[in-house]
Design a protein around this motif. Structure first.
Motif, PDB file in Angstrom:
ATOM      1  N   ILE A  86      -2.555  -7.520 -17.397  1.00  0.00           N
ATOM      2  CA  ILE A  86      -2.818  -8.610 -17.242  1.00  0.00           C
ATOM      3  C   ILE A  86      -1.744  -8.832 -16.950  1.00  0.00           C
ATOM      4  O   ILE A  86      -0.145  -8.513 -16.502  1.00  0.00           O
ATOM      5  N   GLU A  87      -1.770  -9.684 -14.875  1.00  0.00           N
ATOM      6  CA  GLU A  87       0.100  -9.107 -13.896  1.00  0.00           C
ATOM      7  C   GLU A  87      -0.533 -11.142 -13.528  1.00  0.00           C
ATOM      8  O   GLU A  87      -1.282 -11.325 -12.956  1.00  0.00           O
ATOM      9  N   LYS A 131      -8.925 -12.314 -20.888  1.00  0.00           N
ATOM     10  CA  LYS A 131      -7.671 -11.746 -21.518  1.00  0.00           C
ATOM     11  C   LYS A 131      -6.634 -12.686 -21.124  1.00  0.00           C
ATOM     12  O   LYS A 131      -5.541 -13.522 -22.075  1.00  0.00           O
ATOM     13  N   ASN A 135      -4.370 -15.423 -22.929  1.00  0.00           N
ATOM     14  CA  ASN A 135      -2.730 -15.295 -23.222  1.00  0.00           C
ATOM     15  C   ASN A 135      -2.146 -16.899 -22.469  1.00  0.00           C
ATOM     16  O   ASN A 135      -1.665 -17.632 -23.486  1.00  0.00           O
ATOM     17  N   GLY A 138      -3.480 -19.175 -25.584  1.00  0.00           N
ATOM     18  CA  GLY A 138      -2.859 -18.825 -26.857  1.00  0.00           C
ATOM     19  C   GLY A 138      -0.912 -19.182 -26.958  1.00  0.00           C
ATOM     20  O   GLY A 138      -1.407 -19.497 -27.046  1.00  0.00           O
ATOM     21  N   GLY A 139      -1.018 -19.324 -25.904  1.00  0.00           N
ATOM     22  CA  GLY A 139       0.836 -19.883 -25.527  1.00  0.00           C
ATOM     23  C   GLY A 139       0.933 -21.236 -25.683  1.00  0.00           C
ATOM     24  O   GLY A 139       1.863 -21.564 -26.199  1.00  0.00           O
ATOM     25  N   ARG A 141       1.374 -24.720 -27.136  1.00  0.00           N
ATOM     26  CA  ARG A 141       1.112 -25.004 -28.325  1.00  0.00           C
ATOM     27  C   ARG A 141       1.619 -26.333 -28.811  1.00  0.00           C
ATOM     28  O   ARG A 141       2.440 -27.033 -29.568  1.00  0.00           O
TER      29      ARG A 141
END
Lengths: 215, 614
Positions: A86-87, A131, A135, A138-139, A141
């Protein structure tokens, strides 16, 4: 679909070629590096170019730069960039263009989805590896996110991946209409501007996920 | 100061001749006088004469045209030839009727007047053999001395005072017309005045002079002072051996002092010599007196002549010796050699500070420079430095040891860094091999399997199912390899520290707030910071029961400060085998600092500081 593959790993290159072949597409050329790729592509006019992010000689960002060059000179060309891990740094700039995709290399083993993604990109859509999206999702919030249901989060993720409503419905095994209502509610809850154009939709979602203003 | 040619000794044939002549003459004089006068006298006068001649020769050896050299030789030869040989001739010859014995006798006993004049001239010409350029006292000295000695000679040689000293018992030149007594006393007064004025002039010049000249004059003044101190004992010459020895020493003091001064011998130890001489004289007097008093006193208590009294007195005096000497030495140094005293005091002060921890050993060189600056001339300063170094030898040794220690520590630090870098390079290699190599191969295998699946008609068949399962295994393997590689060195670190930390935050089960600069740092620093954060997060997740974590990376000048904080139970400590030992070691290996801020109930913060240069 006419495909050009640029990948320095021999086995992988040949494996990819065979895969496209098996699925009924035409591999017009393969290369081991990015040298003169733009010229060759201009010559051959494929529908899709599949590139590795890192290629000789420096193995840092040859593929990305080649992708940028290709997109600049042939905006209608579908460009798919494959990466080892993952870049986000490299893909950030390019996702602004329609007809661009960024996937992790292992994604190719899921043949059906991979082919669907390739066709989507060749047609001018967007693709972002699940993915990577996970990321980003998921990040988050922040406010608004907490109000989303699980299903809505899934739909958001798939939208960010570039899937059309139909594709989302197919993936989640729900009806198109259900997808549409989810999408509408998402846009309202997250205050994202609606857009019929899929690409702009993806951009908007991504922008929201990354916390920047949409381009 | 005129600098005479060369530092070497050039004893020319003429010098040897003079020396030899003096020795021969004295030899003859002793031979002639032996037994006819106290033997001690013969020896002492011979020594005096030879001392003067040798001193003169040695002065000329280094400074070929130095007038004092000539004066000393003249004095010595006068003594040898006229006084000693003459006396010997008279002593041996009067009885045997040798020609001129009476004349020799008179001459021998009168030469001292000339000697006095010569000495006066020496005072004035000291120390460079030339007349002083300024001053109001010295112009009187030579005329007084010169005329005085001549007049004195005239009075002495024509009077009757010399009679008792003559062998014949009667002065042949005695005259009734010449006012001998008057001449004598006038001459004596003049000569004595001249000599005293000469001494005074030397003292005045010494006070006004600087550097080398001042020190040279000090030699002479010291010798003259010694002579003046011992002189009053002359009347007791015959009675006490002690006095005879003292007088003999003193007689040789003047020529030797002159030589020492002109040769610039230990010019900067003169103060020391003076103060030590006074010290031991004073000590002798005081302790002697103390001993006597104690013997008498204790004798009264224990009965006269008792051994207890003597033993006790001896014991008490012995005990008193060292403290008394130290006390006297300190006060004398302060009086006579202010510079040296202050310099030693400065160094002593520094050593005391060192012991108390108020100073550090490395300052010793500055202290010694400053202390030696207390001396009034460059030569004195140069001479003082070794003494101060001796005094501060402990501090100097400490400096040397600390420098060595620092050097060793640096070597250890360097080798540690090298090890860390080697380990880092190794990890990159493994990660590259694992991730890039193995993973790529796995993808290829997967594609090959897919192809075979396709050839065999898809996943609907039994074989197809098997192959499908195989591809799943391959995908799982790829994921595992990815995790392993991330455990060794996460690929995302190639993008930089901030993205890697964000990746870490995403994968944690708790909210982790990340604050890190979007800058790049040397690879091993980024890896170190990443793993510090990793272990910190793991530790917090395992032990703290926290609900929020924070990772903050900030650059402060040349250092990178990493803080991993949680709002858990607190009370974290570095324990053997615990995760925090790893962090501590990793930080130390990079030459950084690590500390834990944690108190029970207030959460924990790990703080690591690394240098972010390479």
């Amino acid at each position: 679909m006419r495909v050009v593959i640029a990948e320095d790993q021999v086995l992988l290159r040949e494996g990819l070629a065979r895969l496209f072949d098996d699925c009924g597409h035409e591999v017009v050329a393969t290369r081991g590096d990015a040298d003169g790729l733009v010229a060759m592509v201009a010559d051959l006019s494929p529908d899709l170019v599949v590139l590795d992010v890192r290629m000789p000689p420096t193995f840092s960002d040859e593929g990305v730069r080649a992708a940028a060059d290709l997109k600049a000179s042939m905006p209608n060309l579908g460009v798919l960039v494959l990466s080892q891990h993952i870049e986000t740094v490299h893909s950030v700039g390019l996702i602004e263009h329609p007809g661009f995709g960024y996937l992790l290399k292992d994604r190719v083993l899921e043949v059906g989805e991979f082919m669907a993604t390739c066709e989507r990109v060749a047609a001018g859509g967007s693709a972002l590896d699940p993915k990577v999206v996970a990321n980003l999702v998921g990040g988050r919030r922040g406010a608004g996110f907490a109000t989303l249901s699980e299903r809505e989060v899934e739909v958001l993720g798939l939208m960010a991946q570039g899937l059309t409503n139909t594709a989302i419905a197919h993936r989640l095994v729900i009806s198109d209409r259900t997808v549409e209502s989810h999408v509408r509610r998402l846009f309202v809850k997250l205050d994202i501007p609606e857009s019929a154009n899929e690409h702009r939709r993806v951009l908007a979602v991504l922008a929201h996920l990354r916390g920047t203003a949409p381009g | 100061m005129r600098h005479h040619s060369g530092m070497g000794l050039h004893l020319r044939p003429a010098h040897w001749v003079v020396l030899l002549a003096a020795v021969l003459v004295e030899g003859a004089a002793i031979a002639l006088s032996w037994g006819r006068e106290p033997r001690w006298d013969s020896v002492v006068y011979a020594v005096y004469a030879l001392a003067n001649v040798s001193a003169g020769v040695l002065v000329l050896a280094r400074h070929p045209r130095h007038r004092i050299g000539w004066l000393l030789i003249a004095t010595g030869l006068l003594q040898a030839v006229v006084t000693d040989l003459g006396q010997g001739w008279a002593l041996s010859g009067t009885a045997r009727g040798w020609p001129g014995s009476a004349a020799a006798d008179l001459a021998a006993n009168s030469a001292w007047a000339i000697g006095g004049g010569l000495m006066t001239a020496t005072f004035v010409l000291f120390p460079d053999g030339r007349l002083p350029r300024s001053g109001r006292v010295w112009p009187w000295v030579l005329p007084l001395g010169g005329i005085g000695s001549v007049v004195l000679l005239a009075g002495w040689a024509t009077g009757d005072q010399v009679d008792p000293l003559l062998v014949g018992g009667r002065n042949p030149l005695r005259s009734d017309t010449v006012p001998s007594q008057l001449l004598y006393w006038v001459g004596f007064l003049a000569l004595t005045t001249g000599m005293l004025l000469g001494a005074v002039a030397m003292v005045l010049r010494m006070r006004r002079a600087k550097g080398v000249e001042r020190q040279q004059l000090k030699w002479m003044v010291f010798a003259v002072a010694v002579v003046l101190v011992v002189l009053p004992s002359a009347p007791f010459y015959g009675s006490f051996v002690f006095v005879r020895i003292a007088d003999a020493l003193v007689l040789t003091a003047l020529p030797l002092a002159a030589l020492a001064a002109i040769w610039r011998y230990r010019l900067y130890d003169i103060e020391l010599i003076v103060s030590r001489t006074v010290l031991y004289l004073a000590l002798t007097v005081v302790l002697g007196g103390l001993f006597a008093a104690l013997v008498v006193g204790l004798g009264l208590v224990f009965g006269g002549g008792s051994t207890i009294a003597t033993a006790l007195s001896t014991l008490l005096v012995t005990l008193a010796f060292r403290p008394l000497r130290r006390w006297l030495q300190r006060h004398l140094d302060r009086r006579f050699d202010r510079g040296r005293y202050t310099a030693m005091a400065d160094v002593a002060g520094f050593l005391a500070d060192l012991r108390e921890g108020r100073s550090e050993p490395e300052r010793v060189y500055d202290v010694i420079s400053a202390a030696s600056g207390r001396m009034r001339s460059p030569e004195a300063r140069a001479a003082m430095v070794p003494v101060l170094e001796q005094e501060a030898s402990l501090a100097i040794e400490m400096v040397r040891l600390r420098a060595e220690l620092r050097h060793q520590l640096e070597e250890v630090r360097d080798s540690r860094l090298r090890i860390v870098e080697a380990a880092e390079a190794e990890r990159r290699r493994i990660e590259r091999d694992l991730h890039d190599g193995a993973q790529q191969r796995m993808v290829s295998i997967g594609l090959a399997l897919r192809h075979v699946q396709h050839e065999l008609g898809g996943s609907a068949t039994g074989v197809g199912q098997t192959l499908e399962a195989a591809v799943r295994e391959v995908t799982d393997t790829i994921d595992e390899l990815r995790d392993i590689a991330r455990g060794i060195r996460p690929g995302v670190l190639d993008d930089g520290l901030a993205p890697a930390l964000r990746d870490l935050a995403h994968r944690a089960q708790l909210p982790v707030a990340i604050e890190a600069p979007e800058l790049r740092y040397p690879k091993d620093v980024e890896t170190a910071v990443y793993f510090i954060a990793c272990e910190g997060v793991t530790n917090a997740l395992k032990h703290s029961g926290a609900t929020h974590l924070g990772i903050e990376v900030r650059q402060l000048g040349p250092r990178l400060v990493v803080r991993v904080s949680d709002d858990g139970v607190g009370g974290a400590q570095v324990r053997d085998g615990g995760g925090l030992v790893g962090v501590s070691d990793r930080v130390a290996a990079h030459g950084g600092r690590f500390r834990i801020e944690s108190s029970p109930g207030h959460g924990t913060t790990l703080v690591a500081e690394l240098s972010c240069g390479s």
